[in-house]
Design an enzyme around this catalytic site. Sequence first.
Site, mmCIF file in Angstrom:
data_model
loop_
_atom_site.group_PDB
_atom_site.id
_atom_site.type_symbol
_atom_site.label_atom_id
_atom_site.label_comp_id
_atom_site.label_asym_id
_atom_site.label_seq_id
_atom_site.Cartn_x
_atom_site.Cartn_y
_atom_site.Cartn_z
ATOM 1 N N GLY A 132 38.168 48.584 -17.008
ATOM 2 C CA GLY A 132 37.034 47.593 -16.900
ATOM 3 C C GLY A 132 35.707 48.424 -16.101
ATOM 4 N N ILE B 241 35.266 48.680 -12.631
ATOM 5 C CA ILE B 241 35.402 49.468 -11.653
ATOM 6 C C ILE B 241 36.372 50.566 -11.922
ATOM 7 C CG2 ILE B 241 36.619 49.473 -9.462
ATOM 8 C CD1 ILE B 241 36.435 46.326 -9.320
ATOM 9 N N THR C 48 43.638 49.638 -5.445
ATOM 10 C CA THR C 48 42.595 48.901 -4.930
ATOM 11 C C THR C 48 42.351 47.768 -5.669
ATOM 12 O OG1 THR C 48 40.962 49.992 -6.273
ATOM 13 C CG2 THR C 48 41.144 50.820 -4.069
ATOM 14 N N ARG D 70 45.326 44.724 -6.953
ATOM 15 C CA ARG D 70 45.848 43.703 -6.271
ATOM 16 C C ARG D 70 47.225 43.975 -5.761
ATOM 17 N NH1 ARG D 70 41.890 41.686 -5.183
ATOM 18 N NH2 ARG D 70 41.001 39.746 -6.032
ATOM 19 N N GLU E 29 49.411 40.068 1.733
ATOM 20 C CA GLU E 29 48.622 40.292 2.548
ATOM 21 C C GLU E 29 48.049 39.035 3.362
ATOM 22 O OE1 GLU E 29 45.701 42.511 -0.051
ATOM 23 O OE2 GLU E 29 44.173 40.962 0.560
ATOM 24 N N HIS F 284 41.934 45.811 2.819
ATOM 25 C CA HIS F 284 41.369 45.238 1.636
ATOM 26 C C HIS F 284 39.924 45.362 1.782
ATOM 27 C CE1 HIS F 284 41.806 41.988 -1.612
ATOM 28 N NE2 HIS F 284 40.659 42.523 -1.875
ATOM 29 N N GLY G 252 37.891 47.145 -0.259
ATOM 30 C CA GLY G 252 37.239 47.480 -1.613
ATOM 31 C C GLY G 252 35.453 47.216 -1.717
HETATM 32 C C1 DGY Z 1 37.515 41.022 -5.593
HETATM 33 O O1 DGY Z 1 36.296 40.765 -5.554
HETATM 34 O O2 DGY Z 1 38.311 40.644 -6.165
HETATM 35 C C2 DGY Z 1 37.872 42.004 -4.319
HETATM 36 O O3 DGY Z 1 39.224 42.123 -4.143
HETATM 37 C C3 DGY Z 1 37.545 41.265 -3.003
HETATM 38 O O4 DGY Z 1 37.029 42.402 -2.138
#
Ligand code: DGY
Length: 323
Positions: A157, A159, A240, A242, A271, A289, A291
């Site tokens: 996707g 990211i 990064t 889940r 977490e 976490h 990201g």
């Molecule tokens: C998200 O937007 O899903 C991220 O993990 C939050 O940092």
Amino acid sequence: MVKPSVLVTRRWPAAVEAQLAENYNAVLNTGDKPMSPAEIRDALNHYDAVLPTVTDTLNAEALDVPAAQTKILANYGVGYSHICEPSARELGMTVTNTPDVLSECTADLAMTLLLMVARRAGEGERELRAGNWSGWRPTHLVGTKVSGKTLGIIGFGRIGQEMARRAHHGFGMNIVVQNRSRVSPEVLQQCNATQVDSVDELLPQCDFVSLHCPGGAANRHLINSRRLDLMKPGAFLINTARGEVIDEFALIQALMFDVIGGAALDVFDGEPRISPDLLQCDNLVMLPHLGSATREAREAMGFRVLDNLGDFFAGRPPRDRVI
Ligand code: DGY
């Protein structure tokens, strides 16, 4: 006209909170304490909109509110596996998220983790801070070269694509991709990427594997001991996405017995609780976490929620509706 009532479950950037307070009858969580499922249920019975985020559990129990007043869950964050989709649908709730605005920063962090684990940056910093550095020597903390290696991306996707751009154009990496649906040849071409049909096909080809797929039940333990065995010995795993995507017990075994070279995690199953065994793994980099944790991304995420709310209460379809 009475402003809609809105509950925000955590502290948000100040500029966004100010705008929320101006546009809505907003209740902010100034103490920033996570809400319990019971408190969330109570909020759903009393507010027109609830603005949750990744730390909130909106499971079937929390969404057991047959006469809910809330008609929109405007989530702060792109991932929404913490929201029970069937329950939200049954209640007729609209759910929105905040894509795009965090893609670059999340990919930057995935690249940071990739570099840190390959170059043993975490180990080096721990050694230095502990006062144990005895000086330069040819055999000291020798890591793995990144440039020119093969990176496997699971989930292509927004990211995943940003990660591919950084790795390919910045570090000359070869990109191999696995994705639920076919990726268009134009998108693949941008990074000279190759799409394979399955995770099993991707893993043995890659020196690095970075996870960018959604969480939730469908991808729970997608990376398990069988798949860790399929990775090249010496390869690195970066997450990064889940925490639940990786079977952490299997990962700990793989790290302790050198089945893979190392791992770098920004997200964890359950977490912020961290398995004590993870802390024992030297070939592991861990971040809490982070990201999307830049000023720019976090503000943009908040303003994206405001856009979604604005559309919803004006009777327009919100641009980021996911349910
Ligand atoms: C998200 O937007 O899903 C991220 O993990 C939050 O940092």
